[in-house]
Design an enzyme around this catalytic site. Sequence first.
Site, PDB file in Angstrom:
ATOM      1  N   ASP A 150      -1.720   6.500   0.809  1.00 17.43           N
ATOM      2  CA  ASP A 150      -2.601   6.392  -0.355  1.00 17.43           C
ATOM      3  C   ASP A 150      -3.744   5.416  -0.097  1.00 17.43           C
ATOM      4  O   ASP A 150      -3.532   4.255   0.239  1.00 17.43           O
ATOM      5  CB  ASP A 150      -1.799   5.926  -1.574  1.00 17.43           C
ATOM      6  CG  ASP A 150      -0.777   6.960  -2.020  1.00 17.43           C
ATOM      7  OD1 ASP A 150      -1.182   7.984  -2.576  1.00 17.43           O
ATOM      8  OD2 ASP A 150       0.423   6.738  -1.785  1.00 17.43           O
ATOM      9  N   ASP A 153      -0.919   4.229   6.863  1.00 12.48           N
ATOM     10  CA  ASP A 153      -0.623   4.221   5.433  1.00 12.48           C
ATOM     11  C   ASP A 153      -1.055   5.592   4.900  1.00 12.48           C
ATOM     12  O   ASP A 153      -1.719   6.367   5.603  1.00 12.48           O
ATOM     13  CB  ASP A 153      -1.407   3.093   4.762  1.00 12.48           C
ATOM     14  CG  ASP A 153      -1.276   3.106   3.257  1.00 12.48           C
ATOM     15  OD1 ASP A 153      -0.148   3.267   2.755  1.00 12.48           O
ATOM     16  OD2 ASP A 153      -2.307   2.970   2.569  1.00 12.48           O
ATOM     17  N   ASP A 191      -5.220   0.078   4.113  1.00 11.38           N
ATOM     18  CA  ASP A 191      -6.349  -0.202   3.226  1.00 11.38           C
ATOM     19  C   ASP A 191      -6.028  -1.267   2.194  1.00 11.38           C
ATOM     20  O   ASP A 191      -6.942  -1.755   1.520  1.00 11.38           O
ATOM     21  CB  ASP A 191      -6.781   1.080   2.502  1.00 11.38           C
ATOM     22  CG  ASP A 191      -5.816   1.461   1.397  1.00 11.38           C
ATOM     23  OD1 ASP A 191      -6.234   1.474   0.221  1.00 11.38           O
ATOM     24  OD2 ASP A 191      -4.644   1.721   1.693  1.00 11.38           O
TER      25      ASP A 191
END
Length: 227
Positions: free
Chosen positions: A11, A9, A176
């Site tokens: 961001d 990922d 996240d």
Amino acid sequence: MPIHALIFDFDGLMVDTETPALQSWQEIYAEYGVTLSVHDWAITLGANAGFDAHAHLVALLRQRDPQLAEQVIAARDTILARRQARKDELSAPQTLLPGVAELLAEAHSKGLPCAVASSSSRRWVEGWLERLGIRPFFATVVTADDVAATKPAPDLFLEAARRLGLPPATCLVLEDSPNGIRAARAAGCPVVAIPGAISGQVPLPPADLTLPSLAHTTLADLQAIFR
């Protein structure tokens, strides 16, 4: 099944752009005497849709000052522009989060391909990867511009695996956010959760493994766990 690729990922996983994204809105809310909670914001984590912060601001103001709410509606474009400028200002000093550079370097040295799968725009993600000097480490970058649906839909991860020429089950996802974890699971990818500064404040769905950060986590460790 052995791990043949890593899918990152962006961001909140590689760079903490999630804190500026939330803080820039919280500052605007504070100007109008209301608050934006992490839990209200959580639906946006890992996704590029699902929560309209301006509309939520209007809804809160209507409960206490309908006239002010109408003013906020009329000033929508100005507010959005101010918020974007503030987000960019807060994001600019951010650097790679601990362990990201080391994991990428180790994967590169061992010939293990890496990809990015992000719900953000290509312009945003590619700009950051180039600025941070890590774009060459990725065989492919898949963004919101490349798929019909972003996280929590599986499209981004399925497209990344397709471009890598690998079954999703052999691509280890590093995420996240709640939406990202759900998307990876829906795609059939094993997933490691690394809660970020913002996502660590909200409940996360089950992952195959949860780590406090990527610091001191080696590729060899991950391959051993998922062998």
